[in-house]
Design a protein around this motif. Structure first.
Motif, PDB file in Angstrom:
ATOM      1  N   UNK B 833      65.274 -52.060  55.603  1.00 12.38           N
ATOM      2  CA  UNK B 833      66.104 -52.983  54.836  1.00 12.38           C
ATOM      3  C   UNK B 833      66.313 -52.455  53.417  1.00 12.38           C
ATOM      4  N   UNK B 834      65.228 -51.981  52.826  1.00 12.94           N
ATOM      5  CA  UNK B 834      65.338 -51.440  51.467  1.00 12.94           C
ATOM      6  C   UNK B 834      66.284 -50.257  51.449  1.00 12.94           C
ATOM      7  N   UNK B 835      66.101 -49.410  52.444  1.00 11.39           N
ATOM      8  CA  UNK B 835      66.952 -48.240  52.517  1.00 11.39           C
ATOM      9  C   UNK B 835      68.413 -48.647  52.644  1.00 11.39           C
ATOM     10  N   UNK B 836      68.643 -49.649  53.487  1.00  8.63           N
ATOM     11  CA  UNK B 836      70.019 -50.095  53.685  1.00  8.63           C
ATOM     12  C   UNK B 836      70.598 -50.641  52.393  1.00  8.63           C
ATOM     13  N   UNK B 837      69.782 -51.356  51.641  1.00  5.06           N
ATOM     14  CA  UNK B 837      70.299 -51.905  50.393  1.00  5.06           C
ATOM     15  C   UNK B 837      70.568 -50.794  49.387  1.00  5.06           C
ATOM     16  N   UNK B 838      69.681 -49.807  49.389  1.00  2.33           N
ATOM     17  CA  UNK B 838      69.945 -48.651  48.526  1.00  2.33           C
ATOM     18  C   UNK B 838      71.256 -47.994  48.915  1.00  2.33           C
TER      19      UNK B 838
END
Lengths: 199, 1252
Positions: B833-838
């Motif tokens: 999820x974090x990666x996707x938001x990045x």
């Protein structure tokens, strides 16, 4: 002094704790002098001294406890205000969800710890009423923290904060906490002053 | 229903100026309203009728204006223009004639052909328009000069220049015709229609041909060059097109972007040099500088295209594949008849050079959030105010006409198939257009799902008064089939509703008695109960649907109705017709930033009132000029006001940075598992085939990255003799070995890329690496993509087991069929999820292809796509040889995936009328702020859903509007805004709310909500909520018709499918319990529910069943010269299956053909090519091409079904006795299974709940 029921309750409760030992200390010797043998009477000054010392220490401790609680409470109030400001920034689109949530998540644990410390302190210092008052909020904090799904980025999740009115409920929660902390603040202030006077 | 209408009326009419009076009343008229609605709702509508030959009524009519255009240029060419006009005319209109005239070409153009039938009238119109030219021109000219007199000089400039620009004979609509007169772009170019059409000829001759006019025949060049013979003008040199293309591509950029690319180029070049040295000497400075890892530049044997020699830490003895250079030149223009072949070039038609958006410094006003651009509506720039509007077909979709025939009547054109034109007297002035369209319909309409709803609604036998009939005609059709019941229940229904012509959708249906609720024809979207003009202008239900086509006035009323309120969006749908507007000032409301749309009201010539926030705005000077009619002072006839779906070419105000190029990165799993599955062969093959069709311009960049336990980068820098593999084994702290040469220009390094693609499948054949470091690979991909943004396609075949983001298996196979708790529907870690938001922040979307044979925790992996606006594809038990059907599916999906349209760095904003508010969004995106969805990429197959609530009472309005604005960068580097506007009536009575329910939209919204619920709470909760939704709404309806018996389960006709669909949902893979369902399958189904557009989702929820052993031509439609039979829909119950029959089930992503045991041997022989039932093979995935009538019919029917969807479905032939039949039977949702109700039981259950 009897501004309202809550405070009166509190005062009575509080005073009873302060007053009871005093009364016991004064009366006990009398009854002992009257009804019991002189041996006890001989020992009395020592006991009284010890008790007085203990009493004094306790009062001093009490002052320290309340001063600490007061400071802690101040911090929590500021934190609540910060939460509210940040959330309303998000509401007004001044910041985006990502930065808002990362800002807020940073402070979730400090808030939790700060509140837990006060609660535990009250338990230790046997201020039952304040302890019970704090307990639900502290429990809610911990529950909320534990129940975060493993995939979420914290209590505040940027991908969900706009969904299902989460933003509003977070806001409401922050408001309620602010009110609660303000109440506690005055309670601690009062207790602290009382403790100082008694000292 | 006059009572409810009464209250809004005074307010509305008070608000609206007298000229437009009556609007309030008509809009508020309840569905049952007896009186025909007053014809006008607002300005545009009215004027439309005054000028009936205008384009507003029918798409065909657009031709006429184009004829006018052809005129102007001669006079005006001399005027200085510094902006480029894009007029999208008639490429499609003209081609059709060609096809019609010479049907032998039709076979070659299955896609394009189909729409032609419909557009047939065009030439006639044009002809007549031409005839009247002189007069028209002169008058318009006069008009212009008049305006000159009336207005100050800037206005003059504006008017003149726009006239001039309009004047070009933009006969090829979508071949954007560029008219530039400044020195930088000296070429005035437009594309010829695929020549040889009489229309084009006339156009050319009728005007003074501009001196320099190279014809560009872009998107049709491949396909149509063969046909484009008799053109009076020489066919275009192809390279000219490219040149022009690149010019246009860079023209917008030159002022700001050029710095970046050039420096990058330099860097790249420098790097090449250093790398070269590095190659020769492994201990070179470059290598040293990076030596913290085991990155090695490798000395390549010259023969091998890709060489890797791990010098240190060479634990992986990897033998590079032999140099297999299959001489496979990626077919550039070699497959003219290939349907998809054109896609890559499709943007050719969009060559709207934006010279006009010229050198404004980027820093001055820039924000990529669409609403923050500077607003210059009032101040008209004297020199460069030009505008052109061109309702043209966009060729991309045109070419795909075959696969998306349903879009014919899309958006603006949706009125065309509407019955109204025929019955509506107001359309009389355009007799030529509607008539042929009617004739053409049966041929042109491929797709019955939605549009025929309008079409067939044309003359519902025995329909009510004309005002009401179109609305409910969809229902009346099948109402006809049960006359007995109809009479019975209408008798009952008459009791509840006072007004005489009771709307069909309110006819109470006794569900427990009516066994055949499912209509035999597909269910169509209900048409909002608006007056005819508004209905014609309204957005196509394919793009924009609301669960309630009549919005309740208050939240209390909505609560009473117990129905979900929300929108279903398909904003980036492939459209065949899309008015594209180039204008310096995009007219928007000053306070709420709404784009001007057909539903605004013009208070007078100079002011308009926003229909969302009711603010009164000024009409900018430029907007006063109408490029279509070339007249001045008719702002309400501008295309923006005549079409509810338009696309604007945005100026630099809408850019935060120069439009990004198309950047594609492929992240490929090459662990042992992946090599075993063998997907690399298919992928590389597809890529090689489609390399030239990848959407993009000359700046397109591409890169590859493979990973197992290490990460391999590929240096494809131009000038290298072969691709070089750079291995990074430091997965804890990933870095890029060379920052610049990993993503390379597709055109410059094409040979290297082809080499790599040819070598990749065999490069890792001997690998023994079983680990998969997906997380680090994604981090590397993110680093690689973050400077530009773009699309990352991840191919993963197993559970990631190394580095960040590693996952554990969470599925307990014993729990697969548990009826109790289904766990692990949510992600296990927040890494993805974090990666996707990045990624989302850097405008990068991650698309996931999961090709696994065992559990791979899709719930966690899907996050990378969900929040970065990517898409998810899942191929359970994929193996290229053991599972050929999946392999074939992957291949076809990839073809679509690689060539479909794509929009980059997109944001979507949804606005709605004051009083309504959106609270929950569904789909793949990141909600950046309350109503702004951040979409790193947008693709035509993405659907969205929004839940609405009514915050303030809507009593003072009779209409509510919703507007979606999607701002994106096209693959050609243009910033564009696609705007859809939907207008719906407000009602105040519960009955009206029920009459307007769109049951399919409601089900799709409920499905989305249920997915959320099952992830956040539990699956059983979600199931209960679904059942409760039915129970609540039906009991609420029951209480409104209190005088009916309560023992029966009564639903309004509009809701009669509701229980059936909810039962279907409960038996859907995503929500079913008790049946063995793998966790990944379930999660994938949930992902699909979230991001599929409505049409496809409905097939997934409730498959269509047809009997195909007795196909006849009765009711058949004609598509591309093929006769497509239209068998009636069967209900999904085993009772409909007879052993003597063969049935086709269309489940969206998969087709089943079930062959009964005693099926007619003739059928088996003719269609399946087997002598008898016993000899049918167990695994059959194709129908043989047999030269028999029944085979032809079956195949054309299946092909037709297939063409209608983006993902090509796999066909399974299921014998009655084969083990695979359980797959088939589990879709028969009306039947009882061990764990679930039958339909009848479900109804009884609901009834019980209601009575409780």
């Amino acid at each position: 002094m009897h501004q309202n029921y809550g405070f009166r309750l509190f005062k009575v409760d509080h005073n009873s704790r302060h007053a009871a030992p005093r009364r016991r200390g004064r009366r006990a010797p009398v009854s002992w002098d009257q009804g019991l043998s002189g041996r006890v009477g001989v020992r009395q000054p020592v006991l009284r001294k010890k008790r007085r010392r203990r009493r004094r220490r306790r009062r001093r401790m009490e002052v320290v406890v309340f001063v600490f609680s007061l400071l802690d409470c101040c911090a929590l109030i500021f934190l609540s205000v910060y939460f509210i400001i940040t959330l309303s920034d998000l509401e007004c689109d001044y910041i985006n969800a990502r930065s808002c949530c990362s800002k807020l998540n940073k402070w979730v644990i400090p808030e939790l710890i700060g509140h837990a410390i006060v609660t535990v302190l009250m338990l230790i210092s046997l201020h039952w009423f304040i302890f019970l008052l704090n307990l639900p909020v502290a429990t809610w904090n911990i529950y909320r923290f534990i129940m975060v799904p493993s995939g979420n980025m914290g209590v505040f999740d940027p991908t969900e904060i706009h969904n299902r009115g989460q933003l509003k409920s977070h806001m409401k929660e922050a408001m309620i906490k602010l009110g609660f902390h303000l109440l506690c603040f005055f309670m601690y202030l009062y207790s602290m002053i009382l403790a100082l006077i008694n000292d | 229903m006059s009572a409810p209408a009464g209250s809004p009326r005074p307010a509305a009419s008070a608000r609206i100026p007298p000229r437009l009076g009556g609007a309030g009343a008509s809009g508020a008229a309840a569905p049952a309203g007896p009186g025909p609605a007053p014809p006008q709702q607002n300005g545009p509508a009215q004027n439309q009728m005054q000028f009936p030959s205008g384009y507003g009524l029918h798409p065909q009519n657009y031709i006429a204006p184009s004829g006018h255009y052809a005129q102007g240029p001669g006079k005006m060419t001399s005027l200085p223009l510094d902006s480029q006009r894009g007029d999208y005319y008639s490429g499609l209109y003209t081609v059709p004639t060609q096809n019609v005239v010479t049907p032998n070409t039709a076979g070659q153009q299955p896609g394009a052909q189909q729409m032609y039938g419909r557009v047939l009238p065009a030439p006639h119109m044009a002809g007549s328009a031409l005839g009247s030219f002189p007069g028209a021109t002169s008058s318009s000219h006069v008009h212009t000069s008049a305006s000159v007199n009336h207005h100050n000089s800037p206005a003059v400039g504006a008017a003149n220049s726009s006239v001039a620009s309009q004047g070009f004979p933009s006969t090829c609509g979508h071949y954007a015709m560029s008219t530039v007169s400044n020195a930088a772009y000296p070429r005035v170019s437009y594309s010829s229609p695929p020549a040889g059409d009489p229309y084009g000829q006339q156009m050319f001759t009728s005007q003074n041909a501009p001196p320099v006019r190279p014809i560009r025949d872009n998107s049709f060049s491949g396909q149509n060059t063969a046909i484009s013979h008799p053109s009076p003008l020489p066919p275009p040199p192809p390279q000219q097109y490219h040149q022009e293309q690149s010019l246009s591509g860079y023209s917008t950029l030159s002022w700001s972007a050029s710095g970046l690319p050039s420096t990058q180029d330099n860097l790249l070049r420098n790097h090449t040099g250093s790398l070269a040295t590095a190659n020769n000497n492994p201990t070179s400075p470059v290598a040293d500088s990076l030596s913290s890892s085991v990155m090695q530049n490798v000395q390549p044997p010259v023969s091998s295209p890709v060489v890797s020699t791990v010098l240190s830490g060479a634990s992986s003895a990897r033998t590079p594949a032999a140099a297999c250079h299959p001489a496979e030149p990626a077919a550039s223009v070699t497959q003219p008849s290939e349907l998809f072949q054109q896609k890559g070039m499709q943007y050719g038609d969009y060559v709207n050079n934006q010279a006009s958006s010229a050198p404004t410094p980027l820093s001055s006003t820039s924000d990529d959030e669409e609403e923050e651009e500077e607003d210059e509506e009032a101040g008209v720039d004297s020199s460069s105010t030009t505008s052109s509007a061109s309702p043209g077909p966009n060729s991309y979709d045109a070419l795909e006409g075959g696969s998306y025939p349903d879009m014919l009547s899309s958006s603006a054109s949706s009125p065309a198939p509407d019955p109204a034109p025929e019955s509506d007297p107001t359309s009389a002035p355009a007799p030529a257009a509607p008539q042929p369209s009617k004739v053409a319909k049966p041929f042109g309409y491929g797709y019955p799902a939605l549009q025929p709803g309008y079409q067939n609604a044309a003359a519902p036998p025995g329909s009510g008064p004309p005002s009401a009939s179109p609305v409910y005609s969809g229902f009346q059709q099948y109402a006809q089939q049960y006359p007995g019941l109809n009479q019975l229940s209408s008798g009952l229904g008459g009791l509840s509703l006072q007004s005489a012509p009771q709307p069909e959708s309110l006819r109470p249906v006794n569900l427990t008695q009516d066994r055949n609720v499912l209509p035999v024809t597909p269910v169509w979207a209900p048409v909002p109960n608006l007056n005819l003009d508004l209905r014609k202008l309204n957005c196509s239900p394919d793009s924009f649907r609301c669960t309630l086509t009549s919005i309740p006035q208050t939240q209390a009323l909505l609560n009473k109705a117990k129905l979900p309120l929300g929108l279903l969006l398909h904003p980036f749908r492939d459209l065949t017709q899309l008015p594209v507007i180039t204008s310096n000032t995009i007219v928007r409301c000053r306070s709420c930033r709404t784009y001007i749309n057909p539903f605004v009201s013009f208070i007078d010539q100079r002011r308009w009132k926003c229909n969302l926030c009711y603010r009164v705005n000024d009409v900018p000077e430029e907007f006063m000029y109408n490029p279509l009619t070339r007249s001045y002072g008719e702002p309400h006839k501008r295309p923006e006001v005549q079409n509810s779906t338009v696309e604007f070419i945005a100026s630099s105000d809408y850019m935060l940075r120069p439009p990004q190029p198309a950047v594609y990165l492929f992240v490929l799993d090459v662990s042992h598992n992946a090599v075993e599955a063998g997907y690399l062969t298919i992928l590389c093959q597809s890529l090689l085939e489609n390399l030239d069709k990848l959407p993009g311009d000359s700046r397109t960049r591409i890169g590859f990255l493979t990973f197992d336990s290490t990460i391999h980068f590929y240096d494809l820098q131009e000038g290298l003799s072969q691709p070089q593999m750079l291995i990074v084994s430091e997965i804890d702290d990933v870095f890029l070995p060379t920052p610049d040469s990993l993503l390379v220009n597709l055109h410059e390094s094409k040979e290297l890329i082809k080499d790599l693609l040819n070598a990749l499948p065999t490069m890792f054949t001997n690998t023994r690496e079983t680990h998969s470091a997906l997380g680090p690979a994604l981090q590397a991909a993110f680093k690689l993509m973050s400077p530009t943004g773009g699309r990352v396609s991840v191919f993963q075949t197993q559970l990631p087991s190394l580095g960040a983001g590693l996952l554990q298996s969470r599925e307990d196979p014993n729990q697969r069929s548990s009826t109790k708790v289904v766990q692990h529907l949510g992600p296990a870690t927040d890494f993805y999820k974090k990666l996707a938001l990045d990624c989302s922040g850097q405008q990068t979307a991650v698309d996931l292809f999961l090709l696994s044979s065992q559990y791979s925790d899709l719930a966690s992996l899907a996050c990378m796509s969900k929040y970065s606006a990517g898409c998810i594809y899942y191929y359970p038990s994929f193996h290229c040889t053991h599972n050929p059907s999946q392999a074939e599916k992957l291949q076809k999906d990839l073809r679509r995936y690689l060539t479909r349209k794509i929009g980059f760095e997109a944001v979507m904003r949804i606005r709605c009328t004051k009083g309504l508010s959106m609270h929950t969004f569904h789909g793949n995106f990141f909600v950046r702020s309350t109503d702004l969805l951040s979409l790193a990429n947008i693709n035509p197959d993405a659907g969205f859903a929004v839940q609405l609530s009514i915050e303030e009472s809507l009593t003072d309005t009779s209409l509510v509007c919703f507007q979606t604005a999607l701002l994106y960068t096209s693959s050609k580097g243009e910033r564009r805004i696609r705007v859809h506007t939907l207008c719906l009536p407000v009602v105040s009575s519960l009955a009206d709310v029920y009459a307007g329910v769109d049951v399919q939209a409601a089900i799709c919204l409920l499905a989305n909500m249920a997915v959320d619920r099952s992830v956040s709470s539990s699956l059983s909760d979600a199931r209960d909520a679904l059942v409760n939704a039915v129970v609540d709404s039906l009991s609420a309806y029951g209480s409104t018709i209190s005088n009916l018996q309560h023992s029966a389960l009564i639903a309004p006709s509009s809701l009669k499918l509701f229980p059936l669909y909810v039962l279907a949902l409960l038996k859907q893979k995503a929500f079913r319990t008790g049946t063995s369902t793998r966790l990944d399958d379930r999660v994938y189904a949930m992902c699909q529910i979230k991001c599929q557009p409505l049409v496809h989702l409905m097939k997934m929820i409730h498959p269509n069943l047809y009997r195909i052993d007795r196909l006849t031509d009765e009711g058949a439609i004609h598509v591309n010269d093929r006769v497509v039979p239209q068998p009636p829909l069967q209900k999904l119950s085993a009772e409909k299956l007879t052993r003597e029959g063969a049935f086709l089930m269309d489940c969206g992503s998969v087709f089943y053909i079930w062959i009964g045991k005693s099926c007619d041997n003739n059928f088996i022989e003719d269609v399946l090519g087997c002598p008898n039932f016993a000899s049918i093979p167990q695994k059959m995935t194709h129908l043989p091409e047999l030269d028999t009538l029944s085979s032809e019919r079956a195949r054309s029917f299946i092909t037709w079904l297939r063409d209608n969807r983006p993902l090509s479905p796999v066909l399974h032939v299921v014998k009655d006795e084969s083990p695979a039949k359980t797959e088939f039977f589990q879709h028969l949702i009306e039947d009882r299974t061990e764990a679930a109700f039958s339909y009848y039981e479900f109804l009884l259950h609901i009834q019980q709940q209601i009575c409780k």
